[in-house]
Design a protein around this motif. Structure first.
Motif, PDB file in Angstrom:
ATOM      1  N   ASP A  58     -21.247  10.707  78.118  1.00 46.71           N
ATOM      2  CA  ASP A  58     -22.063   9.638  77.529  1.00 46.71           C
ATOM      3  C   ASP A  58     -23.305   9.305  78.346  1.00 46.71           C
ATOM      4  N   THR A  59     -23.183   9.363  79.648  1.00 50.01           N
ATOM      5  CA  THR A  59     -24.313   8.971  80.496  1.00 50.01           C
ATOM      6  C   THR A  59     -25.140  10.169  80.966  1.00 50.01           C
ATOM      7  N   GLU A  60     -24.799  11.350  80.501  1.00 49.32           N
ATOM      8  CA  GLU A  60     -25.531  12.558  80.887  1.00 49.32           C
ATOM      9  C   GLU A  60     -26.562  12.925  79.826  1.00 49.32           C
ATOM     10  N   THR A  61     -27.460  13.800  80.221  1.00 50.06           N
ATOM     11  CA  THR A  61     -28.396  14.411  79.283  1.00 50.06           C
ATOM     12  C   THR A  61     -28.339  15.918  79.478  1.00 50.06           C
TER      13      THR A  61
END
Length: 141
Positions: A73-76
Motif C-alpha cells: 500500500d505504501t510502495e510505488t
C-alpha cells in the motif's frame, strides 16, 4: 550446466514456460518462493493452456514486475518499471511476430503441442536472457 540444460531439467520435472522463468529468476536471486512458482502455473501454455498469450510473454512481464512492481500500500513501482516492461514487451512482440507470426501460444506452436518440445526451450532461454539484460541495464540485478 548451461541455461538450455537447466530449462530441459525443469521441463522434465513437469514445469512449463512461466514457471521455469520464475524458478530461473529465483535461482539467480538466491531466493525461494513456492507461491510465486505455483501462481505462475496459471500462465503456462498461453494462460491456462488455452493457447492464448504466450506464457513467456506473460511470465517475462511477471519476473520483471517481481523486481520493479508495487508490492504494498505504501510502495510505488520502481521508477524503471514502465520502461522495463515496455522494452520487454516490444522486444518479445517483435521477435515472435518475425519468427512465429504472433505472440499467442497457438501462433507459435501452430496448434501442435509437440512443437512445445521443439520451440519452447529456446524461447524460454531467450526470454530469460532478455529480462536479465533489461534488469541488469537498469541496475536491478
Amino acid at each position: 550446466m548451461d541455461l538450455i540444460d537447466r530449462i530441459m531439467e525443469l521441463s522434465r520435472c513437469g514445469y512449463f514456460c512461466s514457471q521455469i522463468l520464475a524458478i530461473l529468476l529465483l535461482e539467480t536471486l538466491g531466493e525461494e518462493n513456492r507461491g510465486l512458482v505455483k501462481a505462475m502455473e496459471g500462465l503456462n501454455g498461453g494462460v491456462g493452456f488455452s493457447g492464448g498469450c504466450c506464457g513467456c510473454m506473460t511470465g517475462g512481464a511477471c519476473i520483471i514486475s517481481y523486481l520493479t512492481g508495487k508490492g504494498g500500500d505504501t510502495e510505488t513501482d520502481h521508477p524503471e518499471h514502465k520502461s522495463a516492461m515496455g522494452e520487454f514487451t516490444e522486444w518479445f512482440t517483435e521477435e515472435m511476430m518475425i519468427e512465429h507470426g504472433g505472440v499467442e501460444c497457438r501462433d507459435i506452436t501452430k496448434g501442435n503441442p509437440a512443437k512445445r518440445v521443439e520451440l519452447c526451450p529456446q524461447i524460454i532461454a531467450d526470454t530469460y536472457m532478455k529480462c536479465m539484460e533489461i534488469l541488469s541495464e537498469k541496475g536491478l540485478v
